[in-house]
Scaffold this motif. Structure first.
Motif, PDB file in Angstrom:
ATOM      1  N   TYR A 150       0.835  -1.208   0.000  1.00  0.00           N
ATOM      2  CA  TYR A 150       0.000   0.000   0.000  1.00  0.00           C
ATOM      3  C   TYR A 150       0.871   1.261   0.000  1.00  0.00           C
ATOM      4  CZ  TYR A 150      -3.990   3.026   1.154  1.00  0.00           C
ATOM      5  OH  TYR A 150      -4.969   3.989   1.135  1.00  0.00           O
ATOM      6  N   SER A 151       2.077   1.159   0.552  1.00  0.00           N
ATOM      7  CA  SER A 151       2.987   2.310   0.595  1.00  0.00           C
ATOM      8  C   SER A 151       3.416   2.760  -0.790  1.00  0.00           C
ATOM      9  CB  SER A 151       4.235   1.953   1.399  1.00  0.00           C
ATOM     10  OG  SER A 151       5.043   1.004   0.703  1.00  0.00           O
ATOM     11  N   ALA A 152       3.354   1.847  -1.778  1.00  0.00           N
ATOM     12  CA  ALA A 152       3.857   2.127  -3.135  1.00  0.00           C
ATOM     13  C   ALA A 152       5.302   2.596  -3.097  1.00  0.00           C
ATOM     14  CB  ALA A 152       2.973   3.146  -3.851  1.00  0.00           C
ATOM     15  N   ALA A 153       6.071   2.069  -2.141  1.00  0.00           N
ATOM     16  CA  ALA A 153       7.478   2.446  -2.002  1.00  0.00           C
ATOM     17  C   ALA A 153       8.272   1.969  -3.206  1.00  0.00           C
ATOM     18  CB  ALA A 153       8.053   1.854  -0.717  1.00  0.00           C
ATOM     19  N   VAL A 154       9.412   2.630  -3.433  1.00  0.00           N
ATOM     20  CA  VAL A 154      10.216   2.296  -4.607  1.00  0.00           C
ATOM     21  C   VAL A 154      10.988   0.998  -4.421  1.00  0.00           C
ATOM     22  CG1 VAL A 154      10.437   4.704  -5.292  1.00  0.00           C
ATOM     23  CG2 VAL A 154      12.162   3.683  -3.803  1.00  0.00           C
ATOM     24  N   ASN A 155      11.104   0.518  -3.174  1.00  0.00           N
ATOM     25  CA  ASN A 155      11.777  -0.755  -2.944  1.00  0.00           C
ATOM     26  C   ASN A 155      11.216  -1.404  -1.684  1.00  0.00           C
ATOM     27  OD1 ASN A 155      13.266   0.345  -0.635  1.00  0.00           O
ATOM     28  ND2 ASN A 155      14.553   1.385  -2.164  1.00  0.00           N
ATOM     29  N   ASP A 156      11.532  -2.684  -1.513  1.00  0.00           N
ATOM     30  CA  ASP A 156      10.983  -3.439  -0.385  1.00  0.00           C
ATOM     31  C   ASP A 156      11.502  -2.935   0.956  1.00  0.00           C
ATOM     32  OD1 ASP A 156       9.459  -5.002  -2.021  1.00  0.00           O
ATOM     33  OD2 ASP A 156      10.763  -6.765  -1.947  1.00  0.00           O
ATOM     34  N   ALA A 157      12.723  -2.409   0.988  1.00  0.00           N
ATOM     35  CA  ALA A 157      13.279  -1.928   2.253  1.00  0.00           C
ATOM     36  C   ALA A 157      12.466  -0.744   2.790  1.00  0.00           C
ATOM     37  CB  ALA A 157      14.745  -1.528   2.074  1.00  0.00           C
ATOM     38  N   THR A 158      12.096   0.169   1.907  1.00  0.00           N
ATOM     39  CA  THR A 158      11.282   1.308   2.336  1.00  0.00           C
ATOM     40  C   THR A 158       9.850   0.882   2.615  1.00  0.00           C
ATOM     41  OG1 THR A 158      12.683   2.763   1.007  1.00  0.00           O
ATOM     42  CG2 THR A 158      10.578   3.656   1.739  1.00  0.00           C
ATOM     43  N   ALA A 159       9.362  -0.111   1.878  1.00  0.00           N
ATOM     44  CA  ALA A 159       8.031  -0.646   2.167  1.00  0.00           C
ATOM     45  C   ALA A 159       7.987  -1.231   3.576  1.00  0.00           C
ATOM     46  CB  ALA A 159       7.663  -1.713   1.131  1.00  0.00           C
ATOM     47  N   ARG A 195      13.094 -11.392   4.569  1.00  0.00           N
ATOM     48  CA  ARG A 195      14.457 -11.421   4.011  1.00  0.00           C
ATOM     49  C   ARG A 195      14.993 -10.028   3.710  1.00  0.00           C
ATOM     50  NH1 ARG A 195      11.519 -15.358   1.337  1.00  0.00           N
ATOM     51  NH2 ARG A 195      11.266 -14.037  -0.512  1.00  0.00           N
ATOM     52  N   VAL A 196      14.196  -8.999   4.040  1.00  0.00           N
ATOM     53  CA  VAL A 196      14.566  -7.616   3.702  1.00  0.00           C
ATOM     54  C   VAL A 196      14.719  -6.805   4.981  1.00  0.00           C
ATOM     55  CG1 VAL A 196      13.840  -5.530   2.478  1.00  0.00           C
ATOM     56  CG2 VAL A 196      13.251  -7.792   1.558  1.00  0.00           C
ATOM     57  N   ALA A 197      15.868  -6.159   5.161  1.00  0.00           N
ATOM     58  CA  ALA A 197      16.037  -5.264   6.311  1.00  0.00           C
ATOM     59  C   ALA A 197      15.299  -3.958   6.035  1.00  0.00           C
ATOM     60  CB  ALA A 197      17.512  -4.977   6.553  1.00  0.00           C
ATOM     61  N   PRO A 198      14.672  -3.351   7.060  1.00  0.00           N
ATOM     62  CA  PRO A 198      14.060  -2.038   6.843  1.00  0.00           C
ATOM     63  C   PRO A 198      15.083  -1.040   6.316  1.00  0.00           C
ATOM     64  CG  PRO A 198      13.454  -2.924   8.991  1.00  0.00           C
ATOM     65  CD  PRO A 198      14.530  -3.818   8.440  1.00  0.00           C
ATOM     66  N   ALA A 199      14.634  -0.113   5.511  1.00  0.00           N
ATOM     67  CA  ALA A 199      15.545   0.876   4.926  1.00  0.00           C
ATOM     68  C   ALA A 199      16.366   1.553   6.018  1.00  0.00           C
ATOM     69  CB  ALA A 199      14.758   1.915   4.147  1.00  0.00           C
ATOM     70  N   GLY A 200      17.651   1.684   5.754  1.00  0.00           N
ATOM     71  CA  GLY A 200      18.539   2.353   6.700  1.00  0.00           C
ATOM     72  C   GLY A 200      19.005   1.485   7.834  1.00  0.00           C
ATOM     73  N   ALA A 201      18.647   0.197   7.840  1.00  0.00           N
ATOM     74  CA  ALA A 201      19.051  -0.712   8.910  1.00  0.00           C
ATOM     75  C   ALA A 201      19.848  -1.853   8.300  1.00  0.00           C
ATOM     76  CB  ALA A 201      17.833  -1.244   9.651  1.00  0.00           C
ATOM     77  N   GLY A 248       6.277   7.737   3.702  1.00  0.00           N
ATOM     78  CA  GLY A 248       5.876   8.204   2.387  1.00  0.00           C
ATOM     79  C   GLY A 248       6.819   9.256   1.834  1.00  0.00           C
ATOM     80  N   THR A 249       7.323  10.126   2.708  1.00  0.00           N
ATOM     81  CA  THR A 249       8.271  11.157   2.272  1.00  0.00           C
ATOM     82  C   THR A 249       9.597  10.530   1.874  1.00  0.00           C
ATOM     83  OG1 THR A 249       7.228  12.804   3.689  1.00  0.00           O
ATOM     84  CG2 THR A 249       9.497  13.237   2.993  1.00  0.00           C
ATOM     85  N   VAL A 250      10.068   9.575   2.671  1.00  0.00           N
ATOM     86  CA  VAL A 250      11.305   8.868   2.322  1.00  0.00           C
ATOM     87  C   VAL A 250      11.157   8.228   0.951  1.00  0.00           C
ATOM     88  CG1 VAL A 250      12.777   6.913   2.936  1.00  0.00           C
ATOM     89  CG2 VAL A 250      12.015   8.491   4.722  1.00  0.00           C
ATOM     90  N   SER A 251      10.028   7.572   0.723  1.00  0.00           N
ATOM     91  CA  SER A 251       9.798   6.927  -0.565  1.00  0.00           C
ATOM     92  C   SER A 251       9.710   7.955  -1.697  1.00  0.00           C
ATOM     93  CB  SER A 251       8.502   6.112  -0.496  1.00  0.00           C
ATOM     94  OG  SER A 251       8.237   5.475  -1.728  1.00  0.00           O
ATOM     95  N   TRP A 252       9.072   9.096  -1.441  1.00  0.00           N
ATOM     96  CA  TRP A 252       8.925  10.128  -2.470  1.00  0.00           C
ATOM     97  C   TRP A 252      10.279  10.692  -2.876  1.00  0.00           C
ATOM     98  CZ3 TRP A 252       5.971  11.149  -6.171  1.00  0.00           C
ATOM     99  CH2 TRP A 252       5.794  12.429  -6.703  1.00  0.00           C
ATOM    100  N   PHE A 253      11.173  10.865  -1.927  1.00  0.00           N
ATOM    101  CA  PHE A 253      12.506  11.375  -2.258  1.00  0.00           C
ATOM    102  C   PHE A 253      13.342  10.327  -2.998  1.00  0.00           C
ATOM    103  CE2 PHE A 253      12.533  14.587   1.523  1.00  0.00           C
ATOM    104  CZ  PHE A 253      11.602  15.366   0.846  1.00  0.00           C
ATOM    105  N   GLN A 254      12.966   9.056  -2.874  1.00  0.00           N
ATOM    106  CA  GLN A 254      13.643   7.994  -3.640  1.00  0.00           C
ATOM    107  C   GLN A 254      13.063   7.849  -5.041  1.00  0.00           C
ATOM    108  OE1 GLN A 254      12.827   4.903  -0.544  1.00  0.00           O
ATOM    109  NE2 GLN A 254      14.973   4.372  -0.830  1.00  0.00           N
ATOM    110  N   ASN A 255      11.938   8.482  -5.265  1.00  0.00           N
ATOM    111  CA  ASN A 255      11.222   8.325  -6.525  1.00  0.00           C
ATOM    112  C   ASN A 255      11.815   9.264  -7.578  1.00  0.00           C
ATOM    113  OD1 ASN A 255       9.242   8.470  -8.625  1.00  0.00           O
ATOM    114  ND2 ASN A 255       7.689   7.752  -7.177  1.00  0.00           N
TER     115      ASN A 255
END
Length: 686
Positions: A150-159, A195-201, A248-255
């Motif tokens: 639902y986050s529509a993040a650019v990658n699984d880590a940010t999701a 299998r995915v670490a959260p973004a930044g971790a 959402g902001t983190v994901s938007w800046f990655q977009n």
């Protein structure tokens, strides 16, 4: 039996696992009764129609919008309503909701009940694509992959960053007007995200992924959303509001389609910070000001002050203080500006609800490892006189000491350690091994939460040794004091969140024991916690200054029993108002610690209330009428060894002097310069 923090968390995890299977029998749409109201009813109806757990639907909406529709205005990512239905070049949940519900796009944008229905439809659609069966849909834990998508993040880590926050909300519970979600001990089924670490971790971050500001995590913005290098030197820190959620902001800046970024993003609930652009690069956040500005985005919307939490203010202020110290900027509104104040910009953030006076006071309250430090002993030589210490941090991480002679701090400061105290760590002092000489401690915070100690030899500090590997994580407030009266200083941490717990790890002389909860509700966000032996029994007690307006500036204490802290008691009802800086120490030499507050403004007054053993003397008395101006850092210590704590101020700024006002037992004498160059801008002084 008292549980250590680690064992308590382990038990909680087992409980969550045990209960997870019990949740399947309760219908998803009516798992908890709620008060009547249009929004609550909208969630109930939408959850029932699309077979989405009602409380999950609320948690997603709350994480996105705090259940506010913000006057129909879009977010930074062009998302609308409480469910943040988005329409931009790479995200199309708004259009998908229109297809799934048959509702026109304009109604999905503008009618809250329709927006909620659209969000439920999209969540159900994602659940179907993840293969959730009817039985699985009744389990909150099974929805994690759908929430992540639902986050529509650019990658699984940010999701994962997004979904973890939603499940944190479910575990803590939600209250927003008529909408209620009771806390769930839920452990999500991560599926492929395990299998995915959260973004930044993660344990194997590359050197390039290490943030410049120690407490932050690093998640890089898309390379097209900023420019490498700068054409001007940094002169300004810019305060922004995201108009959207943190993840959402983190994901938007990655977009790559966004075309925007900022150097840092701050989370509302706990003050977590993500760095996304190197300070030496030009983020696209403030148009013509980009070449000379560092941008800090704050999660939230300008029309809703509920986003601007105390944790956010304090965390952001510590970051801004670090930036001002690093680049030699004044800690005032000359260098710290809102987005709306910059030339050529048409934005309104941070808006009318941003408390500038409070924020600037917090920026200037530091210089000692954080705005909370109210006292830490500094007799490193063991001669009965407190000395001064400065931690350079930055790239050198040196520690310098100027020892007291009884009438001055030794003219030439001496390096006592050449690698201790990294940027962003909390640096404190205390006699942790009971040899009569104070040692230095570093709390790393972050995700490691280690505690390092360097013992004093009387002429230097030894190498840093790890004395604890999990204490004061994240934004918790660390302190040092002898809480059990055995002559060795222990470590204490205030969670300083809505739980307001206080944990203690006792010193063994060679390490700190397990963290044990000694109090379960003390010093909430916005208050100023401290330690001191206020009843003179040889055991340090906990103190909190509520620091509200004059009518709410109470001083609350909880006395140590040697194995816990007792019930909270009010000892003073008007002290340390607003942004004043409180300190704790024995200023009259009677063996009981007293309270002192520095106005640190143009008046530069110093007030004291002495302990009677059962309260602080009812009438606050001015003990000095010109000591500690704005931007300076005040402290207490027995500089001349007469048994009474004196006032000490590090001027910082251009002079970097150290002044002392000796205690007479009933007042402080005028300021006398005891050192003329110590504790430079950006260094931590005690």
């Amino acid at each position: 039996m008292r549980l250590t923090r680690l064992s308590w968390r382990a038990c909680a995890l087992l409980l969550a696992t045990a209960l997870a299977g019990q949740m399947t029998a309760t219908p998803a749409a009516a798992s908890h009764p709620v008060a009547a109201g249009p929004l609550a009813s909208a969630f109930d109806r939408a959850a029932g129609e699309f077979d989405v757990p009602r409380d999950l639907l609320v948690a997603v909406a709350y994480g996105e919008s705090r259940l506010e529709e913000h006057g129909g205005l879009p977010s930074q990512a062009n998302g609308y309503g409480v469910m943040h239905l988005v329409s931009n070049p790479t995200q199309h949940s708004l259009e998908r909701a229109a297809t799934l519900t048959g509702e026109p796009v304009d109604r999905l944008r503008s009618v809250t009940s329709v927006n909620v229905r659209g969000g439920a439809a999209v969540l159900r659609d994602l659940a179907d694509s993840e293969g959730l069966t009817a039985g699985a849909r009744d389990r909150l834990s099974a929805w994690y992959p759908a929430v992540a998508r639902y986050s529509a993040a650019v990658n699984d880590a940010t999701a994962r960053l997004y979904a973890d926050h939603v499940y944190d909300l479910l575990r803590s519970g939600i209250t927003a007007g008529s909408v209620r979600v009771a806390p769930y001990p839920v452990r999500p089924e991560l599926g492929r995200y395990a299998r995915v670490a959260p973004a930044g971790a993660g344990p194997n971050l590359a050197a390039a992924a290490v943030p410049e500001y120690g407490p932050a995590r690093w998640i890089a913005a898309n390379g097209g959303n900023y420019q490498a290098g700068r054409s001007s030197r940094i002169t300004t820190v810019v305060v922004h509001v995201t108009q959207g959620s943190y993840a959402g902001t983190v994901s938007w800046f990655q977009n790559p389609s966004s075309g925007v970024s900022a150097h840092y993003v701050v989370k509302s609930s706990n003050g977590e910070i993500t760095q996304m652009v190197r300070e030496g690069d030009t983020a696209y956040h403030a148009r013509s000001a980009n070449p000379y500005a560092v941008g800090i985005e704050h999660e939230g919307f300008v029309d809703n002050p509920a986003w601007f939490t105390d944790a956010m203010y304090r965390s952001s202020a510590a970051l801004t203080r670090y930036l001002c110290d690093k680049y030699g900027l004044p800690k005032n509104r000359t260098a710290i500006k809102g987005h709306n104040e910059l030339p050529g910009n048409d934005h309104t953030d941070p808006g009318p609800h941003w408390n500038w006076n409070h924020y600037i006071s917090l920026v200037n309250a530091g210089g000692s490892g954080g705005p909370y430090l109210a006292g830490s002993p500094t007799d490193f030589t063991g001669d009965g006189r407190d000395d001064v210490v400065t931690f350079t941090q930055g790239s050198l991480n040196d520690v310098y000491v100027a020892a007291s002679t009884g009438s001055a701090f030794a003219g030439t400061s001496v390096k006592w350690n050449d690698f201790f105290g990294l940027t962003g760590e909390t640096l404190l002092t205390g006699d942790v091994n009971g040899d009569g000489k104070d040692d230095i401690l570093a709390f790393t915070h972050g995700t490691l939460a280690d505690v390092y100690v360097a013992l004093s030899t009387g002429t230097s500090f030894g190498g840093g040794l790890k004395w604890h590997d999990w204490f004061a994580p994240g934004a918790e407030v660390a302190a040092v004091g002898d809480v059990n009266g055995d002559g060795r200083d222990d470590i204490i941490t205030f969670t300083h969140d809505t739980n307001a717990d206080v944990y203690v790890a006792l010193s063994t002389g060679t390490g700190f024991g397990p963290g044990v909860k000694w109090h379960e509700y003390f010093s909430i966000p916005g208050e100023f916690p401290a330690l001191g032996d206020i009843d003179g029994d040889g055991r340090d007690d906990i103190i909190t200054f509520t620091q509200g307006p004059a009518a709410a500036s109470d001083v609350i204490v909880a006395l140590s029993t040697g194995g816990s802290f007792g019930a909270a008691q009010k000892w003073h009802d008007l002290f340390a108002v607003g942004a004043e800086q409180p300190r704790v120490g024995d200023i009259n030499g009677d063996g009981r610690d007293d309270i002192v507050t520095f106005t640190c403004n143009a008046d530069a007054d110093v007030y004291a209330a002495v302990s009677t053993g059962t309260g602080f003397a009812g009438t606050t008395v001015k003990w000095n009428d010109f000591f500690c101006l704005a931007g300076e850092f005040p402290y207490l210590g027995d500089a001349n060894g007469d048994g009474m704590d004196d006032i000490i101020v590090f001027t910082k700024g251009a002079t970097n002097d150290v002044h002392v006002g000796l205690s007479t037992g009933t007042g402080f004498l005028g300021a006398t310069k005891w050192h003329d160059y110590f504790g430079l801008n950006g260094e931590t002084t005690l």
